[in-house]
Design an enzyme around this catalytic site. Sequence first.
Site, PDB file in Angstrom:
ATOM      1  NE  ARG A  58      -2.295 -12.238  -2.484  1.00 56.36           N
ATOM      2  CZ  ARG A  58      -3.105 -13.775  -2.413  1.00 56.36           C
ATOM      3  NH1 ARG A  58      -2.379 -14.447  -1.857  1.00 56.36           N
ATOM      4  NH2 ARG A  58      -3.820 -13.740  -3.331  1.00 56.36           N
ATOM      5  CB  THR A  59      -4.352  -5.578  -1.084  1.00 54.33           C
ATOM      6  OG1 THR A  59      -3.767  -6.399  -1.839  1.00 54.33           O
ATOM      7  CG2 THR A  59      -4.556  -4.313  -1.233  1.00 54.33           C
ATOM      8  CE  LYS A  87     -28.803   0.048   0.191  1.00 51.63           C
ATOM      9  NZ  LYS A  87     -29.240   1.011   1.303  1.00 51.63           N
ATOM     10  NE  ARG A 108      -7.519  -5.382  -4.833  1.00 53.45           N
ATOM     11  CZ  ARG A 108      -6.687  -5.857  -5.141  1.00 53.45           C
ATOM     12  NH1 ARG A 108      -7.399  -7.497  -4.587  1.00 53.45           N
ATOM     13  NH2 ARG A 108      -5.041  -5.760  -4.630  1.00 53.45           N
ATOM     14  CG  HIS A 136      -2.074  -3.376  -6.568  1.00 59.06           C
ATOM     15  ND1 HIS A 136      -1.723  -2.750  -4.823  1.00 59.06           N
ATOM     16  CD2 HIS A 136      -2.091  -4.859  -6.112  1.00 59.06           C
ATOM     17  CE1 HIS A 136      -1.785  -3.794  -3.491  1.00 59.06           C
ATOM     18  NE2 HIS A 136      -2.334  -4.165  -4.752  1.00 59.06           N
TER      19      HIS A 136
HETATM   20  N1   CP Z   1      -1.317  -8.925  -4.558  1.00 64.97           N
HETATM   21  C1   CP Z   1      -3.334  -8.853  -3.960  1.00 64.97           C
HETATM   22  O1   CP Z   1      -2.894  -7.413  -4.509  1.00 64.97           O
HETATM   23  O2   CP Z   1      -2.889  -9.342  -3.281  1.00 64.97           O
HETATM   24  P1   CP Z   1      -5.221  -9.588  -3.345  1.00 64.97           P
HETATM   25  O3   CP Z   1      -5.663  -9.183  -4.421  1.00 64.97           O
HETATM   26  O4   CP Z   1      -5.157 -10.902  -2.657  1.00 64.97           O
HETATM   27  O5   CP Z   1      -5.147  -8.203  -2.462  1.00 64.97           O
END
Ligand code: CP
Length: 309
Positions: A58-59, A87, A108, A136
Site C-alpha cells: 500500500r504505502t 554492498k 521505509r 508511520h
Molecule cells: N499499511 C501499510 O503500511 O501497508 P504496506 O506495508 O503494504 O505498505
Amino acid sequence: MVSLKGKDILHGNQFSRKEIDAVIKVASDFEKELKKKDSLTLLKGKILATLFFEPSTRTRLSFETAMQRLGGGVISMASAESSSAAKGETVADTARTVDQYADVIVIRHPRIGSAKEAADAAQAPVINAGDGAGQHPTQALLDIYTIQKELGSLKSLKVSLVGDLKNGRTVHALVELLSLFGTRLYFVSPESLRMPEEITSQLKQKGIEVVETGEMKEAALASDLIYMTRIQKERFGDLSEYERVKGSYIIGSEFLKKLKKKITILHPLPRVDEISQEVDSYPGAAYFRQVRNGIFVRMALLAMILGKR
Ligand code: CP
C-alpha cells in the site's frame, strides 16, 4: 496560514491541529478533482524517489500513484537487495545520492530513526514511510482522514486499538494525532505486546484518557471505532513467543453480533487472520476504503511539501 513546504514528515508528534485540518482539506479537494479527471498536472516535472528497504504494497504503490496522478515522475528502489545497500552503503549515503535525482524522498527501513538519518543527509524533503517499530506518520494521517469521512467528526471519539501495540508503528503515530482531538483510547493487547510505556505516559500527561486491557469485547462495546492491527511475526526475536500470542484477537461475524451495535472497523493492512473475510461485507468494515484514502492524503502531502498547496 499553514505551510508544509520543504518539511520532512518523520513523526506523528510534529503535526498541529491546524496542519491536520489543512491536510484533510487538500486531500478532500484532490478526491473531488479525481472524480472529474484521471490525473492533474500540478507536479509536472517533479520527481519522487521511493526507497523501500522493507516490504510494502500500500504505502509504496499509493505514494507512486499519488505522484503520477499529480503529473509527476517516480523513481523507485523496491528492495534492499536490488540497491547498493546490499554492498554496505549507509542510509545517509543512499539519501545523499538519491537527493541528486529527486525532489522528494519516501523511505521505509527496518531500523527506528533511519528516516531521520536520511532527512539529515538530504536537502530534499524526506517522508518516513515506516521506520521499524517506530513511526508511520502518513498512515496516521490517512487514518485520520478516513475517521473523519466514516464518522463525520473527530471530536469526542472512543477508539480501541487492538493487537501488536508494542511494535505497531501505525498505532504509535496514530495516537499522537488522536491525542490532539481528545479521543478516549482503549489499548487492547496481550501483556507482552503492550503500548510502549513512554507513549502511554506522554498521552496521560496530555490529559488523554487511556484504558489498557487484554479484553477486546469490553473495549469494543465502549468504542465508536476499532483499529485492528496485525501481530507482527517479523518483529519477534523469539518465534515461540509469537506462536503464544498469534491469533489473540479475531473479529468475525459472531463477535460483531455480540456487540449489538454498529461499529467502524479500520486496519492499516496487511491482515493475517485478525479480521475474518466474512466481515469485509459488513457496512462498518472501512479498511479497503481506508486504502483508497491513502492516495488522496499522499497527494495532499506531496503537493504541500513541494509548495503547490
Ligand atoms: N499499511 C501499510 O503500511 O501497508 P504496506 O506495508 O503494504 O505498505
